[in-house]
Write an enzyme that holds these catalytic residues in place. Structure first.
Site, PDB file in Angstrom:
ATOM      1  N   ASP A 180      67.113  44.151  56.421  1.00 47.16           N
ATOM      2  CA  ASP A 180      68.065  43.313  55.699  1.00 47.16           C
ATOM      3  C   ASP A 180      69.274  44.209  55.429  1.00 47.16           C
ATOM      4  O   ASP A 180      69.281  44.977  54.467  1.00 47.16           O
ATOM      5  CB  ASP A 180      67.459  42.802  54.396  1.00 47.16           C
ATOM      6  N   GLU A 198      68.518  40.755  60.230  1.00 43.82           N
ATOM      7  CA  GLU A 198      69.188  39.533  59.804  1.00 43.82           C
ATOM      8  C   GLU A 198      70.622  39.530  60.292  1.00 43.82           C
ATOM      9  O   GLU A 198      71.308  40.558  60.257  1.00 43.82           O
ATOM     10  CB  GLU A 198      69.138  39.423  58.281  1.00 43.82           C
ATOM     11  N   ASP A 231      65.618  43.161  48.155  1.00 45.45           N
ATOM     12  CA  ASP A 231      66.084  43.573  49.493  1.00 45.45           C
ATOM     13  C   ASP A 231      64.920  43.983  50.393  1.00 45.45           C
ATOM     14  O   ASP A 231      64.929  43.702  51.590  1.00 45.45           O
ATOM     15  CB  ASP A 231      67.099  44.715  49.371  1.00 45.45           C
TER      16      ASP A 231
END
Length: 174
Positions: free
Chosen positions: A8, A67, A139
């Site tokens: 991420d 992502e 996160d």
């Protein structure tokens, strides 16, 4: 048996998560955050690159899911996020690790079943799916969710390839 890594990306905090596929079971390996120290942008990108590089060297994942950029109203933020992603992707590619990209909506759909899920729902489902005793930091949970999405996508592609192969054999055997 394969170790998959989810990332991420962020210009201040980059989350990472690693899971292991053993047959059709998924096991938690590790997760955490690379906290980027305040510095000029090139140094921040170097910190992300080095952090991801170190994690890949330590855990040797077979592939990485990352992502995609979420387009926000602030073009400067989107640009910095894109650069953080690039640093992480280059670290993986330089280690010879395959990289796949997923939208935030795809990740949430794969983990929660709803593409508009919020962060707490993602954290809850990651904790549940991986049988974690504690809720991971946001996160890190997002990165684990990317790894889970990557695993589900890979499994679906394998199933589709097997189904297509079976269908072809039947058609050609007539």
């Amino acid at each position: 048996m394969a170790i998959l890594m989810g990332i991420d990306p962020g210009s201040r905090i980059t989350g990472y998560g690693l899971i292991e596929e053993v047959g059709n079971k998924l096991h938690y390996v590790a997760s955490g955050c690379i906290r980027i120290k305040d510095a000029p942008l090139p140094e921040k990108l170097h910190q992300i690159y080095e952090g991801i590089n170190t994690i890949i060297e330590h855990y040797s994942p077979q592939s990485v899911g990352i992502e995609q950029v979420f387009m926000s109203r602030n073009a400067d933020s989107a640009l910095k996020l894109g650069q953080a992603r690039a640093a992480a992707i280059v670290a993986a590619v330089n280690q010879g690790v395959e990289v796949s990209e997923y939208s935030a909506r795809q990740v949430k759909q794969a983990v929660v079943g709803k593409g508009s899920a919020d962060k707490t729902q993602v954290q809850h489902m990651v904790k549940s799916i991986l049988n974690l005793s504690d809720t991971p930091q946001a996160d890190a949970a997002d990165a684990l969710a990317v790894a889970l999405c990557h695993s589900h996508t890979r499994a679906s592609l394998v199933r589709m390839a097997g189904a297509t192969g079976t269908r072809r054999r039947r058609l050609t055997s007539r």
